[in-house]
Design an enzyme around this catalytic site. Structure first.
Site, PDB file in Angstrom:
ATOM      1  N   LYS A 222     -12.383   6.889 -16.140  1.00  0.00           N
ATOM      2  CA  LYS A 222     -11.025   7.010 -15.597  1.00  0.00           C
ATOM      3  C   LYS A 222     -10.887   6.166 -14.345  1.00  0.00           C
ATOM      4  CE  LYS A 222      -7.098   9.406 -15.690  1.00  0.00           C
ATOM      5  NZ  LYS A 222      -6.415   8.113 -15.577  1.00  0.00           N
TER       6      LYS A 222
ATOM      7  N   LYS B 266     -12.335   1.113 -13.432  1.00  0.00           N
ATOM      8  CA  LYS B 266     -11.230   0.450 -12.735  1.00  0.00           C
ATOM      9  C   LYS B 266     -10.851  -0.806 -13.488  1.00  0.00           C
ATOM     10  CE  LYS B 266      -8.838   1.246  -8.972  1.00  0.00           C
ATOM     11  NZ  LYS B 266      -8.560   2.582  -8.413  1.00  0.00           N
TER      12      LYS B 266
HETATM   13  P1  NAD Z   1       1.083  -0.041  -3.641  1.00  0.00           P
HETATM   14  O1  NAD Z   1       1.026  -1.367  -4.286  1.00  0.00           O
HETATM   15  O2  NAD Z   1       2.091   0.937  -4.120  1.00  0.00           O
HETATM   16  O3  NAD Z   1       1.283  -0.180  -2.066  1.00  0.00           O
HETATM   17  C1  NAD Z   1       0.473  -0.949  -1.220  1.00  0.00           C
HETATM   18  C2  NAD Z   1       1.299  -1.311   0.000  1.00  0.00           C
HETATM   19  O4  NAD Z   1       0.465  -1.968   0.964  1.00  0.00           O
HETATM   20  C3  NAD Z   1       2.438  -2.290  -0.330  1.00  0.00           C
HETATM   21  O5  NAD Z   1       3.643  -1.800   0.202  1.00  0.00           O
HETATM   22  C4  NAD Z   1       1.987  -3.590   0.316  1.00  0.00           C
HETATM   23  O6  NAD Z   1       3.071  -4.412   0.732  1.00  0.00           O
HETATM   24  C5  NAD Z   1       1.192  -3.064   1.495  1.00  0.00           C
HETATM   25  N1  NAD Z   1       0.271  -4.058   2.062  1.00  0.00           N
HETATM   26  C6  NAD Z   1      -0.411  -5.044   1.433  1.00  0.00           C
HETATM   27  N2  NAD Z   1      -1.135  -5.761   2.298  1.00  0.00           N
HETATM   28  C7  NAD Z   1      -0.916  -5.212   3.518  1.00  0.00           C
HETATM   29  C8  NAD Z   1      -1.372  -5.503   4.825  1.00  0.00           C
HETATM   30  N3  NAD Z   1      -2.209  -6.522   5.046  1.00  0.00           N
HETATM   31  N4  NAD Z   1      -0.942  -4.736   5.864  1.00  0.00           N
HETATM   32  C9  NAD Z   1      -0.083  -3.712   5.643  1.00  0.00           C
HETATM   33  N5  NAD Z   1       0.388  -3.381   4.418  1.00  0.00           N
HETATM   34  C10 NAD Z   1      -0.016  -4.124   3.373  1.00  0.00           C
HETATM   35  O7  NAD Z   1      -0.410   0.540  -3.762  1.00  0.00           O
HETATM   36  P2  NAD Z   1      -0.856   2.059  -3.680  1.00  0.00           P
HETATM   37  O8  NAD Z   1      -0.899   2.597  -5.060  1.00  0.00           O
HETATM   38  O9  NAD Z   1      -0.082   2.765  -2.630  1.00  0.00           O
HETATM   39  O10 NAD Z   1      -2.382   1.871  -3.222  1.00  0.00           O
HETATM   40  C11 NAD Z   1      -2.734   1.713  -1.856  1.00  0.00           C
HETATM   41  C12 NAD Z   1      -4.216   2.012  -1.685  1.00  0.00           C
HETATM   42  O11 NAD Z   1      -4.490   3.338  -2.136  1.00  0.00           O
HETATM   43  C13 NAD Z   1      -5.158   1.099  -2.479  1.00  0.00           C
HETATM   44  O12 NAD Z   1      -6.345   0.933  -1.757  1.00  0.00           O
HETATM   45  C14 NAD Z   1      -5.434   1.913  -3.727  1.00  0.00           C
HETATM   46  O13 NAD Z   1      -6.650   1.557  -4.354  1.00  0.00           O
HETATM   47  C15 NAD Z   1      -5.503   3.311  -3.136  1.00  0.00           C
HETATM   48  N6  NAD Z   1      -5.278   4.386  -4.099  1.00  0.00           N
HETATM   49  C16 NAD Z   1      -4.143   4.458  -4.827  1.00  0.00           C
HETATM   50  C17 NAD Z   1      -3.962   5.510  -5.723  1.00  0.00           C
HETATM   51  C18 NAD Z   1      -2.693   5.701  -6.516  1.00  0.00           C
HETATM   52  O14 NAD Z   1      -2.537   6.765  -7.146  1.00  0.00           O
HETATM   53  N7  NAD Z   1      -1.749   4.777  -6.507  1.00  0.00           N
HETATM   54  C19 NAD Z   1      -4.981   6.473  -5.883  1.00  0.00           C
HETATM   55  C20 NAD Z   1      -6.128   6.381  -5.114  1.00  0.00           C
HETATM   56  C21 NAD Z   1      -6.263   5.332  -4.215  1.00  0.00           C
END
Ligand code: NAD
Length: 475
Positions: A75, A111
């Site tokens: 997953k 992943k």
């Molecule tokens: P997302 O694409 O929805 O949002 C990421 C945000 O970060 C965007 O708004 C982007 O513009 C911003 N961003 C990019 N580069 C940046 C920078 N240099 N400085 C500031 N902001 C910046 O992604 P997400 O799903 O919110 O994921 C964010 C993090 O959380 C990732 O590391 C991801 O692996 C982790 N994560 C996500 C989930 C999930 O359910 N979506 C679950 C576990 C972990």
């Protein structure tokens, strides 16, 4: 040079996780070979496929990594970003293995990633790429309800998940469990209520638990509770936006928000939904009327605050800025935001780091609920909602009779209500995050481990060894 560093003396992302793993392994007496087996990525599928974009044929680079098969299905989310590479996907897959073990979700880690910039590609072409990627996964048996179940991550969301499902359904028609081939789907296509905000809400529950743990709060000179705590969040995407909203609603003060193009700051607090509306309308968080702009977005991480939440990308807290971090608590909503060198510096400064492998596990926890819903073919609450309401009505009748007092119809509404799907999902998530926090904390105390990350890794390794033993794979 440590054995986890590469030839240039720096750590690759995968090396960083190995280093964290090795630190934890020192607290366990487990045979080296077993530890090597847990660390290794079981399958790495790197692909290139052509997609016609406009008049040109573009070759797309993409990955799916299954880090561990000790539990199936595997997953993990799918990331769309120009920075996607094999090392990154392998690392994120490994983090998923440890994360699932910590929150007792019965999956191996995986992943996926596609090396594209979704911000400059049209939705039609993203759909084409997503569908082609899915059919490549199907061809190689890298997707399926019992094999490997993707979900959203950086740069992807419900829309991409519904294209994955639709492609799977068209190529695997007749599979009665097909809906469970992917999670994070829209509710209308088999998704579960509460998945979209799950990671951000999990981050909120985890940090809230820490904030109500007296001993820990006193150790960093903070009062118990969340109200008035000054918070900075980096990344206003799915995870960051929802976490910010829950903290704001609970009375914490979001003093700064950082995005790619810059950050905004207001010492008295930012109204998260107004900022989000501004972002929608203008395409940027900058020039929000009730805040001051910070042009260099990385500088926002170094501002005075109680809690810093990186919720964007990996390696944003590193050896060059760690000394300037002033937060008392770092809540790792993103995967891998802190490098091992930064970890050491922050530990010396006495900062509490709530690690990613626990804190952002809300997404996979609710994905697990969605997968179960798809396999059971029934919505949560369908069987018990009316029954609970009838029972509550009977209790209420008895209480009113015994007390000789009628309660108001408003109060009645609250007491009589049976559980809806969203209530069950959120209470399951809350319970998971609270339990996970205390398991890590108790282990840290009882084993005299210095930080939560190492304790979380010890917990994960123990759980994985347990399941290997149950499978009878190792003596
Ligand atoms: P997302 O694409 O929805 O949002 C990421 C945000 O970060 C965007 O708004 C982007 O513009 C911003 N961003 C990019 N580069 C940046 C920078 N240099 N400085 C500031 N902001 C910046 O992604 P997400 O799903 O919110 O994921 C964010 C993090 O959380 C990732 O590391 C991801 O692996 C982790 N994560 C996500 C989930 C999930 O359910 N979506 C679950 C576990 C972990």
């Amino acid at each position: 040079m440590s054995k986890n560093q590469n030839k240039t003396g720096t750590y690759s992302f995968f090396n960083c996780i190995e280093k964290n793993f090795d630190k934890a392994a020192q607290f366990l007496s487990i045979e080296k070979g077993l530890l090597e087996q847990i660390k290794a990525c079981n399958s790495v599928y790197r692909m290139h496929f052509p997609v016609k974009i406009g008049k040109e044929i573009k070759v797309i680079e993409a990955y799916r990594v299954q880090h561990s098969h000790h539990k199936l299905p595997c997953k993990g989310g799918i990331r769309y970003s120009t920075k996607v590479n094999q090392d990154e996907v392998m690392t994120l897959a490994a983090l998923m293995t440890y994360k699932c073990a910590i929150v007792d979700v019965p999956f191996g880690g995986a992943k996926g990633g596609i090396k594209i910039d979704p911000q400059i590609i049209s939705p039609e072409n993203i759909e084409k790429i997503t569908r082609r990627y899915t059919s490549e996964l199907i061809k190689k048996n890298f997707i399926g309800p019992g094999i490997d179940v993707p979900a959203p991550d950086y740069g992807t969301g419900e829309k991409e998940m519904s294209w994955i499902l639709d492609t799977f359904l068209s190529l695997r028609s007749g599979d009665v469990d097909a809906l469970a081939c992917v999670t994070g789907k829209p509710v209308s296509q088999g998704g579960v209520r509460g998945r979209k905000e799950a990671t951000g809400l999990g981050v909120f529950y985890g940090i809230r638990e820490l904030c109500y743990t007296k001993e820990d709060m006193y150790s960093v000179g903070l009062d118990v509770g969340l109200v008035g705590k000054k918070i900075i969040i980096q990344g206003l995407g799915n995870v960051g936006y929802h976490a910010a909203t829950f903290f704001h609603e609970a009375g914490a003060v979001i003093i700064a928000l950082a995005e790619r193009e810059g950050a905004i700051y207001n010492e008295k607090g930012l109204n998260v939904s107004k900022v989000f509306l501004h972002l929608r309308n203008t395409g940027s968080i900058l020039n929000f009327p009730e805040a001051r702009n910070i042009e260099n977005t990385e500088k926002a991480l170094e501002l005075e605050c109680d809690i810093l939440i990186p919720a964007a990308l990996e390696n944003v807290i590193h050896k060059n800025n760690a000394n300037r971090i002033k937060a008392k608590i770092i809540g790792e909503a993103a995967n891998g935001p802190t490098t091992p060198e930064a970890d050491d510096i922050l530990e010396k400064k006495g900062i509490i780091i709530v690690p990613d492998i626990y804190l952002n596990a809300g997404g996979v926890t609710v994905s697990y609920f969605e997968w179960l819903k798809n396999l059971s073919h029934v919505r949560y609450g369908r069987m018990e909602k009316k029954f609970s309401e009838n029972m509550n009505a009977e209790f209420l009748h008895v209480i009113e009779t015994v007390c000789k007092k009628k309660i108001s119809s408003e109060e009645k509404k609250i007491i009589l209500r049976g559980p809806r799907e969203i209530d069950l999902v959120r209470s399951g998530l809350e319970d998971t995050m609270i339990n996970g926090f205390h398991k890590i904390r108790d282990l840290k105390k009882s084993s005299k481990i210095k930080n939560m990350r190492t304790a979380a890794f010890v917990l994960a390794i123990n759980k994985i060894i347990d399941s290997y033993e149950k499978l009878g794979i190792f003596p």
